[in-house]
Design a protein around this motif. Structure first.
Motif, PDB file in Angstrom:
ATOM      1  N   THR A  89      12.547  -4.530  20.802  1.00 51.17           N
ATOM      2  CA  THR A  89      12.499  -4.294  19.107  1.00 51.17           C
ATOM      3  C   THR A  89      12.553  -2.810  19.391  1.00 51.17           C
ATOM      4  N   PHE A  90      12.858  -1.534  19.827  1.00 45.33           N
ATOM      5  CA  PHE A  90      13.065  -0.380  19.426  1.00 45.33           C
ATOM      6  C   PHE A  90      14.705   0.267  19.266  1.00 45.33           C
ATOM      7  N   THR A  91      15.111  -0.630  19.557  1.00 48.65           N
ATOM      8  CA  THR A  91      16.906  -0.491  19.939  1.00 48.65           C
ATOM      9  C   THR A  91      17.285  -1.064  18.974  1.00 48.65           C
ATOM     10  N   LEU A  92      16.834  -1.410  18.263  1.00 47.41           N
ATOM     11  CA  LEU A  92      17.095  -2.279  17.642  1.00 47.41           C
ATOM     12  C   LEU A  92      17.840  -1.691  16.175  1.00 47.41           C
ATOM     13  N   PRO A  93      18.636  -1.973  15.309  1.00 49.48           N
ATOM     14  CA  PRO A  93      19.465  -1.087  14.137  1.00 49.48           C
ATOM     15  C   PRO A  93      18.058  -0.868  13.149  1.00 49.48           C
ATOM     16  N   ALA A  94      16.880  -1.123  13.196  1.00 52.59           N
ATOM     17  CA  ALA A  94      15.711  -0.343  12.158  1.00 52.59           C
ATOM     18  C   ALA A  94      15.032   0.724  12.064  1.00 52.59           C
ATOM     19  N   THR A  95      14.618   0.688  11.408  1.00 55.62           N
ATOM     20  CA  THR A  95      13.818   2.567  11.317  1.00 55.62           C
ATOM     21  C   THR A  95      12.074   2.245  11.783  1.00 55.62           C
ATOM     22  N   PRO A  96      11.389   2.898  12.536  1.00 55.00           N
ATOM     23  CA  PRO A  96      10.245   2.322  12.494  1.00 55.00           C
ATOM     24  C   PRO A  96       9.241   1.757  11.167  1.00 55.00           C
ATOM     25  N   GLY A  97       9.462   2.433  10.339  1.00 52.09           N
ATOM     26  CA  GLY A  97       8.905   2.314   8.855  1.00 52.09           C
ATOM     27  C   GLY A  97       9.159   0.781   8.908  1.00 52.09           C
ATOM     28  N   GLN A  98      10.524  -0.169   8.355  1.00 49.52           N
ATOM     29  CA  GLN A  98      10.380  -1.464   8.919  1.00 49.52           C
ATOM     30  C   GLN A  98      10.561  -2.010   9.762  1.00 49.52           C
ATOM     31  N   ILE A  99      10.110  -1.695  11.058  1.00 49.47           N
ATOM     32  CA  ILE A  99       9.586  -2.724  11.832  1.00 49.47           C
ATOM     33  C   ILE A  99       7.976  -2.852  12.334  1.00 49.47           C
ATOM     34  N   LEU A 100       6.901  -1.934  11.542  1.00 52.73           N
ATOM     35  CA  LEU A 100       5.659  -2.450  10.979  1.00 52.73           C
ATOM     36  C   LEU A 100       5.795  -2.960   9.905  1.00 52.73           C
ATOM     37  N   TRP A 101       6.426  -2.113   8.222  1.00 51.49           N
ATOM     38  CA  TRP A 101       6.789  -3.434   7.421  1.00 51.49           C
ATOM     39  C   TRP A 101       6.555  -5.270   7.732  1.00 51.49           C
ATOM     40  N   SER A 102       7.771  -5.056   8.657  1.00 52.51           N
ATOM     41  CA  SER A 102       7.346  -6.667   8.344  1.00 52.51           C
ATOM     42  C   SER A 102       6.747  -7.034   9.822  1.00 52.51           C
ATOM     43  N   LYS A 103       6.468  -6.809  10.611  1.00 51.41           N
ATOM     44  CA  LYS A 103       5.168  -6.727  11.629  1.00 51.41           C
ATOM     45  C   LYS A 103       3.560  -7.206  10.194  1.00 51.41           C
ATOM     46  N   LEU A 104       3.110  -6.735   9.842  1.00 53.68           N
ATOM     47  CA  LEU A 104       2.831  -6.259   9.012  1.00 53.68           C
ATOM     48  C   LEU A 104       2.728  -7.299   7.828  1.00 53.68           C
ATOM     49  N   LEU A 105       3.620  -7.125   7.268  1.00 54.91           N
ATOM     50  CA  LEU A 105       3.799  -8.523   6.373  1.00 54.91           C
ATOM     51  C   LEU A 105       4.030  -9.660   6.511  1.00 54.91           C
ATOM     52  N   THR A 106       4.318 -10.134   7.854  1.00 53.31           N
ATOM     53  CA  THR A 106       4.001 -11.151   8.342  1.00 53.31           C
ATOM     54  C   THR A 106       2.606 -11.726   8.677  1.00 53.31           C
ATOM     55  N   ALA A 107       1.433 -10.601   9.482  1.00 50.63           N
ATOM     56  CA  ALA A 107       0.351 -10.339   9.887  1.00 50.63           C
ATOM     57  C   ALA A 107      -0.224 -11.388   8.762  1.00 50.63           C
ATOM     58  N   VAL A 108      -0.398 -10.368   7.274  1.00 48.15           N
ATOM     59  CA  VAL A 108      -0.970 -10.762   6.318  1.00 48.15           C
ATOM     60  C   VAL A 108      -1.177 -11.742   5.614  1.00 48.15           C
ATOM     61  N   THR A 109       0.174 -11.978   5.716  1.00 45.51           N
ATOM     62  CA  THR A 109       0.629 -13.444   4.879  1.00 45.51           C
ATOM     63  C   THR A 109       0.044 -15.011   5.845  1.00 45.51           C
ATOM     64  N   TYR A 110       0.383 -14.667   7.183  1.00 43.58           N
ATOM     65  CA  TYR A 110      -0.390 -15.447   8.302  1.00 43.58           C
ATOM     66  C   TYR A 110      -1.968 -15.713   8.059  1.00 43.58           C
ATOM     67  N   GLU A 111      -2.705 -13.799   7.908  1.00 44.73           N
ATOM     68  CA  GLU A 111      -4.004 -14.315   8.206  1.00 44.73           C
ATOM     69  C   GLU A 111      -4.981 -14.492   6.760  1.00 44.73           C
ATOM     70  N   LEU A 112      -3.388 -14.115   5.353  1.00 39.48           N
ATOM     71  CA  LEU A 112      -4.371 -14.846   4.331  1.00 39.48           C
ATOM     72  C   LEU A 112      -3.981 -16.444   4.163  1.00 39.48           C
ATOM     73  N   THR A 113      -3.427 -17.169   5.049  1.00 40.53           N
ATOM     74  CA  THR A 113      -2.669 -18.647   4.936  1.00 40.53           C
ATOM     75  C   THR A 113      -4.108 -19.152   5.646  1.00 40.53           C
ATOM     76  N   CYS A 114      -5.022 -18.558   6.577  1.00 38.97           N
ATOM     77  CA  CYS A 114      -5.561 -19.086   7.582  1.00 38.97           C
ATOM     78  C   CYS A 114      -7.066 -19.183   7.304  1.00 38.97           C
ATOM     79  N   PHE A 115      -7.230 -18.025   6.005  1.00 37.91           N
ATOM     80  CA  PHE A 115      -7.962 -18.132   5.157  1.00 37.91           C
ATOM     81  C   PHE A 115      -8.417 -19.431   4.161  1.00 37.91           C
ATOM     82  N   ILE A 116      -6.805 -19.304   3.699  1.00 43.69           N
ATOM     83  CA  ILE A 116      -7.362 -21.067   2.682  1.00 43.69           C
ATOM     84  C   ILE A 116      -7.403 -22.237   3.832  1.00 43.69           C
ATOM     85  N   VAL A 117      -6.499 -22.547   4.738  1.00 45.47           N
ATOM     86  CA  VAL A 117      -6.530 -23.282   5.428  1.00 45.47           C
ATOM     87  C   VAL A 117      -7.722 -23.761   6.044  1.00 45.47           C
ATOM     88  N   ILE A 118      -8.969 -22.505   5.979  1.00 41.83           N
ATOM     89  CA  ILE A 118     -10.632 -22.628   5.954  1.00 41.83           C
ATOM     90  C   ILE A 118     -10.979 -23.161   5.466  1.00 41.83           C
TER      91      ILE A 118
END
Length: 277
Positions: A89-118
């Motif tokens: 993960t941390f040898t990718l040509p990406a900053t820690p901020g980009q790594i965190l934002w990618s995981k955060l945005l993906t997680a929140v999207t699936y989390e909100l989708t889960c609430f909609i499904v429920i």
């Protein structure tokens, strides 16, 4: 690079979340139809028992989906940032901020989708089981749209504030998991247990602050008395939305403060104190 990371994260989590959603879509009609048949007046003991078990099964399914969504998000972050997989993960040509934002945005999207499904599953169950009819649904939404149309200036700000507060709260809840995992990496042993301990401590602190602030607001607020000059409905909506707006603003401010603290702490540990094993 952020777009590539997002694409990869959506695919990685989608392998687990999409089957979960399919699981709900398939089982909801089955549980609902069993409830519809079993709760009829002429239903026998066995059929009624199966309907009761279906109700318990439906509730258990929704709870399992809710818990599994957070578990998948947490495990994905832990595995890719705190285990041997983190080297990749941390040898990718990406900053820690980009790594965190990618995981955060993906997680929140699936989390909100889960609430909609429920929510959709609950609504579908009520309709398919016969608890709600098309007439009931039409009347309910018709009344909601009437209130929104006639009292837009009262209701719309509350709805907008609720949407913003919900979105910020989703980000904060995920960041709380991420921050706890990163804090656990500051130690050389028992990292998982320490991360859990940090999460519990942070949760207690957050609830303590929320309780103190809410109690202070309640004690200093003045009661909103009914005014006959504007009509019962308008007076009721004014009182209801005023109380909700106050609670939503408090929750929003607390989530922003804690969310910012979680984000900064996570980024700082990723940049300077990462201790991968």
């Amino acid at each position: 690079m952020l777009k590539k990371l997002l694409k990869y994260e959506f695919k990685a989590l989608g392998r687990y979340f999409l089957p979960l959603y399919a699981f709900v879509i398939v089982l909801t009609p089955i549980f609902s139809l069993m409830m519809r048949v079993g709760f009829r007046d002429e239903a026998g003991m066995v059929t009624a028992l199966s309907a009761l078990l279906s109700t318990l099964g439906f509730i258990s399914m929704l709870l399992a989906i809710f818990i599994a969504s957070y578990a998948l998000i947490l495990v994905r972050f832990y595995r890719t940032t705190a285990t041997s997989e983190a080297y990749l993960t941390f040898t990718l040509p990406a900053t820690p901020g980009q790594i965190l934002w990618s995981k955060l945005l993906t997680a929140v999207t699936y989390e909100l989708t889960c609430f909609i499904v429920i929510f959709a599953a609950i609504f579908s169950m009520l309709f398919l089981s016969g608890a709600l009819t098309l007439s009931d649904i039409n009347d309910m939404f018709g009344e909601l749209f009437r209130i929104l149309r006639e009292h837009t200036n009262i209701v719309a700000p509350t709805l907008i504030l609720w949407l913003i507060s919900t979105l910020v709260g989703a980000f904060t809840s995920v960041l709380q998991f991420y921050c706890s995992v990163m804090l656990g990496q500051l130690f050389n042993s028992h990292r998982v247990l320490i991360s859990i301990g940090f999460y519990v401590a942070i949760y207690i602190a957050e609830q303590f602050v929320s309780t103190i602030v809410s109690l202070s607001e309640f004690l200093t607020s003045e009661p909103d008395y009914y005014s006959s000059s504007v009509g019962f409905e308008i007076s009721f909506l004014n009182g209801l939305t005023t109380g909700m707006n106050s609670s939503l603003i408090i929750a929003l401010i607390i989530n922003i403060v804690f969310g910012a603290a979680f984000f900064i702490s996570t980024i700082m540990i990723m940049k300077k104190r990462l201790n991968v094993r």
